[in-house]
Design a protein around this motif. Structure first.
Motif, PDB file in Angstrom:
ATOM      1  N   LEU A 116       0.822  -1.215   0.000  1.00 16.41           N
ATOM      2  CA  LEU A 116       0.000   0.000   0.000  1.00 16.41           C
ATOM      3  C   LEU A 116       0.855   1.264   0.000  1.00 16.41           C
ATOM      4  O   LEU A 116       0.539   2.240  -0.691  1.00 16.41           O
ATOM      5  N   LEU A 117       1.939   1.255   0.754  1.00  7.62           N
ATOM      6  CA  LEU A 117       2.834   2.420   0.772  1.00  7.62           C
ATOM      7  C   LEU A 117       3.467   2.640  -0.606  1.00  7.62           C
ATOM      8  O   LEU A 117       3.561   3.779  -1.075  1.00  7.62           O
ATOM      9  N   ALA A 118       3.893   1.564  -1.245  1.00 11.61           N
ATOM     10  CA  ALA A 118       4.463   1.681  -2.594  1.00 11.61           C
ATOM     11  C   ALA A 118       3.427   2.225  -3.572  1.00 11.61           C
ATOM     12  O   ALA A 118       3.728   3.105  -4.392  1.00 11.61           O
ATOM     13  N   LEU A 119       2.192   1.724  -3.468  1.00 10.01           N
ATOM     14  CA  LEU A 119       1.126   2.202  -4.352  1.00 10.01           C
ATOM     15  C   LEU A 119       0.820   3.674  -4.095  1.00 10.01           C
ATOM     16  O   LEU A 119       0.561   4.437  -5.032  1.00 10.01           O
ATOM     17  N   LEU A 120       0.843   4.069  -2.829  1.00  8.20           N
ATOM     18  CA  LEU A 120       0.556   5.463  -2.493  1.00  8.20           C
ATOM     19  C   LEU A 120       1.605   6.398  -3.096  1.00  8.20           C
ATOM     20  O   LEU A 120       1.264   7.444  -3.663  1.00  8.20           O
ATOM     21  N   VAL A 121       2.861   6.016  -3.017  1.00  8.00           N
ATOM     22  CA  VAL A 121       3.921   6.839  -3.610  1.00  8.00           C
ATOM     23  C   VAL A 121       3.685   7.001  -5.112  1.00  8.00           C
ATOM     24  O   VAL A 121       3.757   8.110  -5.661  1.00  8.00           O
ATOM     25  N   ILE A 122       3.369   5.907  -5.790  1.00  5.00           N
ATOM     26  CA  ILE A 122       3.109   5.960  -7.230  1.00  5.00           C
ATOM     27  C   ILE A 122       1.881   6.813  -7.519  1.00  5.00           C
ATOM     28  O   ILE A 122       1.846   7.557  -8.509  1.00  5.00           O
ATOM     29  N   THR A 123       0.862   6.729  -6.656  1.00  7.24           N
ATOM     30  CA  THR A 123      -0.398   7.434  -6.874  1.00  7.24           C
ATOM     31  C   THR A 123      -0.223   8.946  -6.909  1.00  7.24           C
ATOM     32  O   THR A 123      -1.025   9.649  -7.531  1.00  7.24           O
ATOM     33  N   PHE A 124       0.796   9.465  -6.290  1.00  4.48           N
ATOM     34  CA  PHE A 124       1.039  10.908  -6.368  1.00  4.48           C
ATOM     35  C   PHE A 124       1.340  11.348  -7.806  1.00  4.48           C
ATOM     36  O   PHE A 124       1.158  12.508  -8.150  1.00  4.48           O
ATOM     37  N   PHE A 125       1.779  10.397  -8.652  1.00  6.11           N
ATOM     38  CA  PHE A 125       2.163  10.731 -10.019  1.00  6.11           C
ATOM     39  C   PHE A 125       1.309  10.032 -11.079  1.00  6.11           C
ATOM     40  O   PHE A 125       1.176  10.535 -12.191  1.00  6.11           O
ATOM     41  N   TRP A 126       0.770   8.869 -10.726  1.00  5.20           N
ATOM     42  CA  TRP A 126       0.132   8.022 -11.737  1.00  5.20           C
ATOM     43  C   TRP A 126      -0.852   7.086 -11.043  1.00  5.20           C
ATOM     44  O   TRP A 126      -0.637   6.699  -9.887  1.00  5.20           O
ATOM     45  N   LYS A 127      -1.885   6.694 -11.736  1.00  5.10           N
ATOM     46  CA  LYS A 127      -2.869   5.776 -11.167  1.00  5.10           C
ATOM     47  C   LYS A 127      -2.434   4.335 -11.436  1.00  5.10           C
ATOM     48  O   LYS A 127      -2.020   3.998 -12.546  1.00  5.10           O
ATOM     49  N   VAL A 128      -2.519   3.490 -10.408  1.00  6.73           N
ATOM     50  CA  VAL A 128      -2.116   2.091 -10.529  1.00  6.73           C
ATOM     51  C   VAL A 128      -3.225   1.224  -9.932  1.00  6.73           C
ATOM     52  O   VAL A 128      -3.979   1.678  -9.071  1.00  6.73           O
ATOM     53  N   SER A 129      -3.334  -0.004 -10.377  1.00  6.46           N
ATOM     54  CA  SER A 129      -4.416  -0.891  -9.939  1.00  6.46           C
ATOM     55  C   SER A 129      -4.122  -1.545  -8.596  1.00  6.46           C
ATOM     56  O   SER A 129      -3.248  -2.397  -8.483  1.00  6.46           O
ATOM     57  N   VAL A 130      -4.898  -1.149  -7.590  1.00  9.87           N
ATOM     58  CA  VAL A 130      -4.787  -1.771  -6.268  1.00  9.87           C
ATOM     59  C   VAL A 130      -5.331  -3.199  -6.333  1.00  9.87           C
ATOM     60  O   VAL A 130      -4.790  -4.109  -5.695  1.00  9.87           O
ATOM     61  N   HIS A 131      -6.414  -3.400  -7.105  1.00  7.88           N
ATOM     62  CA  HIS A 131      -6.950  -4.751  -7.282  1.00  7.88           C
ATOM     63  C   HIS A 131      -5.847  -5.717  -7.714  1.00  7.88           C
ATOM     64  O   HIS A 131      -5.682  -6.795  -7.145  1.00  7.88           O
ATOM     65  N   SER A 132      -5.105  -5.331  -8.744  1.00  6.47           N
ATOM     66  CA  SER A 132      -4.073  -6.210  -9.292  1.00  6.47           C
ATOM     67  C   SER A 132      -2.924  -6.406  -8.318  1.00  6.47           C
ATOM     68  O   SER A 132      -2.402  -7.512  -8.182  1.00  6.47           O
ATOM     69  N   ALA A 133      -2.546  -5.339  -7.630  1.00  6.05           N
ATOM     70  CA  ALA A 133      -1.432  -5.439  -6.685  1.00  6.05           C
ATOM     71  C   ALA A 133      -1.765  -6.383  -5.538  1.00  6.05           C
ATOM     72  O   ALA A 133      -0.961  -7.248  -5.182  1.00  6.05           O
ATOM     73  N   VAL A 134      -2.943  -6.236  -4.966  1.00  8.39           N
ATOM     74  CA  VAL A 134      -3.314  -7.089  -3.834  1.00  8.39           C
ATOM     75  C   VAL A 134      -3.514  -8.531  -4.296  1.00  8.39           C
ATOM     76  O   VAL A 134      -3.081  -9.477  -3.627  1.00  8.39           O
ATOM     77  N   ALA A 135      -4.141  -8.719  -5.453  1.00  9.60           N
ATOM     78  CA  ALA A 135      -4.365 -10.083  -5.960  1.00  9.60           C
ATOM     79  C   ALA A 135      -3.037 -10.795  -6.230  1.00  9.60           C
ATOM     80  O   ALA A 135      -2.851 -11.954  -5.830  1.00  9.60           O
ATOM     81  N   SER A 136      -2.094 -10.117  -6.875  1.00  7.92           N
ATOM     82  CA  SER A 136      -0.811 -10.784  -7.161  1.00  7.92           C
ATOM     83  C   SER A 136       0.014 -10.971  -5.894  1.00  7.92           C
ATOM     84  O   SER A 136       0.680 -11.989  -5.731  1.00  7.92           O
ATOM     85  N   GLY A 137      -0.050  -9.995  -4.982  1.00  8.52           N
ATOM     86  CA  GLY A 137       0.643 -10.159  -3.700  1.00  8.52           C
ATOM     87  C   GLY A 137       0.082 -11.321  -2.912  1.00  8.52           C
ATOM     88  O   GLY A 137       0.831 -12.126  -2.339  1.00  8.52           O
ATOM     89  N   ALA A 138      -1.245 -11.430  -2.895  1.00  9.32           N
ATOM     90  CA  ALA A 138      -1.892 -12.533  -2.186  1.00  9.32           C
ATOM     91  C   ALA A 138      -1.492 -13.878  -2.796  1.00  9.32           C
ATOM     92  O   ALA A 138      -1.211 -14.847  -2.074  1.00  9.32           O
ATOM     93  N   LEU A 139      -1.462 -13.938  -4.119  1.00 10.99           N
ATOM     94  CA  LEU A 139      -1.101 -15.196  -4.785  1.00 10.99           C
ATOM     95  C   LEU A 139       0.338 -15.606  -4.460  1.00 10.99           C
ATOM     96  O   LEU A 139       0.595 -16.776  -4.162  1.00 10.99           O
ATOM     97  N   THR A 140       1.256 -14.663  -4.490  1.00  7.26           N
ATOM     98  CA  THR A 140       2.645 -15.018  -4.183  1.00  7.26           C
ATOM     99  C   THR A 140       2.789 -15.466  -2.732  1.00  7.26           C
ATOM    100  O   THR A 140       3.558 -16.386  -2.438  1.00  7.26           O
ATOM    101  N   ILE A 141       2.049 -14.846  -1.828  1.00  5.44           N
ATOM    102  CA  ILE A 141       2.099 -15.252  -0.420  1.00  5.44           C
ATOM    103  C   ILE A 141       1.480 -16.635  -0.242  1.00  5.44           C
ATOM    104  O   ILE A 141       2.019 -17.487   0.478  1.00  5.44           O
ATOM    105  N   LEU A 142       0.367 -16.884  -0.902  1.00  5.85           N
ATOM    106  CA  LEU A 142      -0.261 -18.213  -0.832  1.00  5.85           C
ATOM    107  C   LEU A 142       0.685 -19.302  -1.325  1.00  5.85           C
ATOM    108  O   LEU A 142       0.781 -20.373  -0.718  1.00  5.85           O
TER     109      LEU A 142
END
Length: 195
Positions: free
Chosen positions: A117-143
């Motif tokens: 979330l912190l990484a996404l927030l930093v990017i969000t100051f300049f550009w929009k990024v998909s939180v859905h995709s970030a959380v889904a891929s992070g969850a998959l790698t953790i699983l």
């Protein structure tokens, strides 16, 4: 322009079903159970309250008060406004889990997701990024880290969630792709480090 709910029903279903809160509602109790059985599930529920339930309530309150358009907070500038409340909830939950010695896998999960979330927030100051995709891929790698590579069978679901965001015109392919990369490249190493 966003695709109306009467069109692309599969995309709406995948987008709503694959939203970040649902991953956390599932993943935190599951990792708690894996770590400490029934007691671990309780810790997972506590983690879910601070990473999914309270952030959802914050986003709905902001939607109700018209601070932003919907619970997905589509406009990049609105995400910056919404971020402090959501981050405060996640940080508070993370601190409590550490303070009261929750199972290490649950602590590792919330730490990894907070870092994403912190990484996404930093990017969000300049550009929009998909939180859905970030959380889904992070969850998959953790699983896959916890339960093994056989859970890569869920990879098509993660890809379809990203495709749904593109189909609904909420994100571009680049925004979804960067979300996938951030979730996996940040979430998994942090999880491994804490665990």
């Amino acid at each position: 322009m966003v695709v109306p709910r009467t069109e692309a029903r599969w995309a709406w279903l995948l987008s709503n079903g694959g939203e970040p809160r649902n991953w956390m509602l599932l993943l935190a109790p599951l990792l708690g159970w894996h770590a400490e059985g029934w007691a671990g599930i309780g810790w997972g529920v506590v983690a879910s309250v601070f990473t999914a339930v309270l952030p959802t309530l914050i986003l709905r309150l902001g939607e109700h008060r018209q601070y932003w358009g919907d619970r997905h907070v589509c406009r990049r500038q609105d995400r910056i406004v919404a971020a402090p409340g959501v981050m405060a909830s996640v940080i508070t939950g993370t601190a409590l889990l550490y303070r009261f010695d929750a199972p290490v896998e649950v602590r590792a999960l919330v730490t990894a997701m907070l870092t994403v979330l912190l990484a996404l927030l930093v990017i969000t100051f300049f550009w929009k990024v998909s939180v859905h995709s970030a959380v889904a891929s992070g969850a998959l790698t953790i699983l896959t880290t916890v339960f093994g590579p056989w859970l890569l069978v869920l990879a098509p679901l993660v890809v379809l969630i990203g495709c749904s965001r593109i189909r609904l015109r909420r994100h571009t392919a680049a925004q979804v792709g960067v979300g996938f990369l951030i979730g996996a490249a940040v979430g998994s190493p942090v999880f491994d480090l804490v665990r």
